[in-house]
Every structure is written in C-alpha cells, then in structure tokens.
Design an enzyme around this catalytic site. Structure first.
Site, PDB file in Angstrom:
ATOM      1  N   ASN A  10       0.884  -1.173   0.000  1.00 24.76           N
ATOM      2  CA  ASN A  10       0.000   0.000   0.000  1.00 24.76           C
ATOM      3  C   ASN A  10       0.918   1.218   0.000  1.00 24.76           C
ATOM      4  O   ASN A  10       1.464   1.581   1.029  1.00 24.76           O
ATOM      5  CB  ASN A  10      -0.893  -0.013   1.241  1.00 24.76           C
ATOM      6  CG  ASN A  10      -1.711   1.261   1.379  1.00 24.76           C
ATOM      7  OD1 ASN A  10      -1.819   2.049   0.431  1.00 24.76           O
ATOM      8  ND2 ASN A  10      -2.308   1.474   2.551  1.00 24.76           N
ATOM      9  N   LYS A  12       0.250   4.256  -0.381  1.00 20.54           N
ATOM     10  CA  LYS A  12      -0.364   5.470   0.196  1.00 20.54           C
ATOM     11  C   LYS A  12      -0.086   6.688  -0.701  1.00 20.54           C
ATOM     12  O   LYS A  12      -0.033   6.534  -1.908  1.00 20.54           O
ATOM     13  CB  LYS A  12       0.127   5.679   1.627  1.00 20.54           C
ATOM     14  CG  LYS A  12       0.011   4.424   2.490  1.00 20.54           C
ATOM     15  CD  LYS A  12       0.142   4.717   3.944  1.00 20.54           C
ATOM     16  CE  LYS A  12       0.198   3.419   4.719  1.00 20.54           C
ATOM     17  NZ  LYS A  12      -0.017   3.595   6.132  1.00 20.54           N
ATOM     18  N   HIS A  95      -9.662   1.255   4.403  1.00 22.36           N
ATOM     19  CA  HIS A  95      -8.409   1.466   5.158  1.00 22.36           C
ATOM     20  C   HIS A  95      -8.673   2.452   6.300  1.00 22.36           C
ATOM     21  O   HIS A  95      -9.458   3.391   6.148  1.00 22.36           O
ATOM     22  CB  HIS A  95      -7.323   2.006   4.227  1.00 22.36           C
ATOM     23  CG  HIS A  95      -5.963   1.980   4.852  1.00 22.36           C
ATOM     24  ND1 HIS A  95      -5.544   2.942   5.737  1.00 22.36           N
ATOM     25  CD2 HIS A  95      -4.954   1.084   4.753  1.00 22.36           C
ATOM     26  CE1 HIS A  95      -4.318   2.639   6.149  1.00 22.36           C
ATOM     27  NE2 HIS A  95      -3.932   1.530   5.560  1.00 22.36           N
ATOM     28  N   GLU A  97      -7.057   4.860   7.361  1.00 17.80           N
ATOM     29  CA  GLU A  97      -6.805   6.275   7.022  1.00 17.80           C
ATOM     30  C   GLU A  97      -7.992   6.869   6.258  1.00 17.80           C
ATOM     31  O   GLU A  97      -8.320   8.046   6.429  1.00 17.80           O
ATOM     32  CB  GLU A  97      -5.489   6.383   6.221  1.00 17.80           C
ATOM     33  CG  GLU A  97      -4.294   6.153   7.138  1.00 17.80           C
ATOM     34  CD  GLU A  97      -3.054   5.591   6.460  1.00 17.80           C
ATOM     35  OE1 GLU A  97      -2.947   5.636   5.223  1.00 17.80           O
ATOM     36  OE2 GLU A  97      -2.183   5.077   7.200  1.00 17.80           O
ATOM     37  N   GLU A 167      -5.869  -4.919  10.206  1.00 18.04           N
ATOM     38  CA  GLU A 167      -4.846  -3.907  10.452  1.00 18.04           C
ATOM     39  C   GLU A 167      -5.137  -3.185  11.762  1.00 18.04           C
ATOM     40  O   GLU A 167      -5.914  -2.208  11.775  1.00 18.04           O
ATOM     41  CB  GLU A 167      -4.836  -2.888   9.312  1.00 18.04           C
ATOM     42  CG  GLU A 167      -4.496  -3.486   7.971  1.00 18.04           C
ATOM     43  CD  GLU A 167      -3.799  -2.486   7.067  1.00 18.04           C
ATOM     44  OE1 GLU A 167      -2.719  -2.798   6.588  1.00 18.04           O
ATOM     45  OE2 GLU A 167      -4.330  -1.372   6.877  1.00 18.04           O
ATOM     46  N   GLY A 173       2.172   2.085  10.661  1.00 16.89           N
ATOM     47  CA  GLY A 173       3.142   3.167  10.515  1.00 16.89           C
ATOM     48  C   GLY A 173       3.813   3.562  11.820  1.00 16.89           C
ATOM     49  O   GLY A 173       4.516   4.569  11.883  1.00 16.89           O
ATOM     50  N   SER A 213       3.071  -2.406  10.216  1.00 21.19           N
ATOM     51  CA  SER A 213       4.527  -2.461  10.412  1.00 21.19           C
ATOM     52  C   SER A 213       5.119  -3.838  10.099  1.00 21.19           C
ATOM     53  O   SER A 213       6.078  -4.254  10.732  1.00 21.19           O
ATOM     54  CB  SER A 213       4.898  -2.015  11.834  1.00 21.19           C
ATOM     55  OG  SER A 213       4.470  -0.673  12.057  1.00 21.19           O
TER      56      SER A 213
END
Ligand code: PEP
Length: 250
Positions: A10, A12, A95, A97, A167, A173, A213
């Site tokens: 991904n 991003k 996701h 985000e 996730e 991250g 991660s």
C-alpha cells in the site's frame, strides 16, 4: 485447497510517477515468487505508468480508493470502470486512514465492496481496532461489527474471492507490530465469524492478511501463522525490502 498467500504493498500518498517507475524497476527481480500473489496498490496518478512497468511480470496492480458511481459530477473521484480500463485488478476498501481522515463509514464501505464486485475489481477490505479499543478489551466485538456491516448483502461466492486485511490501527506506521499470536488471534476470529455468517467452505477460502509495520524481519513469523494468508504493507513496500517479504519462505 491451500490458500495462496497474497502480499500487497500500500504505497499510500507516496511516489511521483517518475519515482513509481523507478521503484518498479528496483523491485522487478526481487518480487518473483510463484507461491505468492504480489500486488502494488498505488496512487491514482501512478496507475497507468505502473501497469506499463509491471507488464509481463507476476505483479498485479491495485488502487487505493474509488467512488461507487461509474461516471458523472463527482469532482476529484475515480470510478471502477476507469480503474479496470487502466488495468487495475485489486482495490483497497475501508483502510483506517480513509475511515479516520476522510470520514468513510461502514455504509459507504459496504457500498464500495458491492460496487467493486459488480465491476470486477477484487476488494482488499480493511478492518482493525484503535489502541483505545485494544486496551478496553472490546476489539473482538468491534472487528466483528465492522465485518458484519461491510459485508452486508455480499454473497458467499463473493466472499470466497475477497481479501480481508486485519490492520490494528496502533500498529500502522508506528513500528509497533502486533505479535504473531495477537495477529493470529484476530485473523482466526475473522475466519470463524465468516463461518458463522456464511459457511465453513467460505471461511476456508477467504484470504486474510495482517497489516501493521510488517517488514523483512517479522514477515516470516507472521506469515507462518495458520490463519494469516498474507500481508498489507505500507512503509516497507516502498523499498527493496519488499522483495524479502514476498520471498519470506525462501
Ligand atoms: C498500511 O497502511 O496498510 C500499513 C500496514 O502500513 P505500515 O506497514 O506502514 O504499518
């Protein structure tokens, strides 16, 4: 039948089109592994050059977002027919985000899963809990609820072709990875819940990734877990290390 592992990057909001083509060249010989499906989920502007750059290789291309209408007055959006015409096969949906920064809720996410299947895109549906929910101990209920809402009206045959990415938000991250046991616990929970919502065959077929991660150092341990069928990888997908994750079993 054994589930084929799927390792998806991904990217991003990283990589200009020029950088994207360079990254594809760097990774070209590093991401060959017949045991694994390899996907690069890339920013919209990188789709066309990345599709061209990976042509003839084992790499499939995914998008990071789309809108549920085919065309029209939706400034700034991109549609499923546009993605398919450009050569996209996978689509990340839900996701954290997109949920947290862009306010996407489970109603829209469910509509996106439906639209993706109707249009012929393969969804990578993300779910996962915040640190607060993990600490409160209510993460299992939270994730089950996300799955129930996001898959409302989705058939068993569709779920067999779905990828679910677990996730935990606290691991995205942050450099903090869920332990293999923590990741396995939730991936199994998701599979058991799919068995409850659908049936045992569907649960045995759906592929469940871990994301948060994941890197060259921890991938093998995570991917050895019985219910972890792959990884959704952010930071480590932007460097040569991604090849080591894809080749975790070599
Ligand atoms: C992600 O955003 O999907 C992700 C897993 O990111 P990272 O690998 O950087 O934690």
């Amino acid at each position: 039948m054994a589930r084929k592992k799927i390792i998806a990057g991904n990217w991003k909001m990283n990589m200009t089109p020029t950088q994207a083509v360079e990254l594809c060249a760097t990774l070209k010989d590093l991401v060959k592994n017949d045991d694994v499906d390899v996907v690069y989920c890339v920013p919209a502007i990188d789709i066309v050059p990345v599709v061209a750059a990976v042509k003839g290789s084992n790499v499939k291309v995914g998008a990071e977002n789309f809108y549920i209408e085919d065309k029209g007055a939706f400034t700034g959006e991109i549609s499923a027919p546009m993605l398919i015409d450009a050569g996209v096969e996978y689509i990340i949906i839900g996701h954290s985000e997109r949920r947290d920064i862009f306010g996407e809720n489970d109603i829209l996410i469910n509509a996106k899963v439906k639209k993706a299947f109707a249009a012929g895109l393969k969804p990578i549906l993300c779910c996962g809990e915040s640190l607060a929910l993990r600490k409160a101990g209510t993460y299992k209920e939270w994730i089950s609820r996300q799955i129930k809402w996001d898959l409302s009206g989705i058939t068993a045959d569709q779920v067999k072709n779905l990828v679910i990415a677990y996730e935990p938000i606290w691991a995205i991250g942050t450099g903090e990875t869920a332990t293999a046991e923590q990741a396995q616990e939730v991936c199994k929970l998701i599979r058991d819940y799919i068995a409850e919502l659908y049936d045992a065959d569907t649960a045995a077929a759906v592929r469940i990734q871990y994301g948060g991660s994941m890197n060259a150092g921890n991938a093998a341990e995570l991917l050895a877990m019985p219910d972890i069928d792959g990884g959704l990888i952010g930071g480590a997908s932007l460097k040569a290390d991604f090849g080591k994750i894809v080749n975790y079993n070599k």
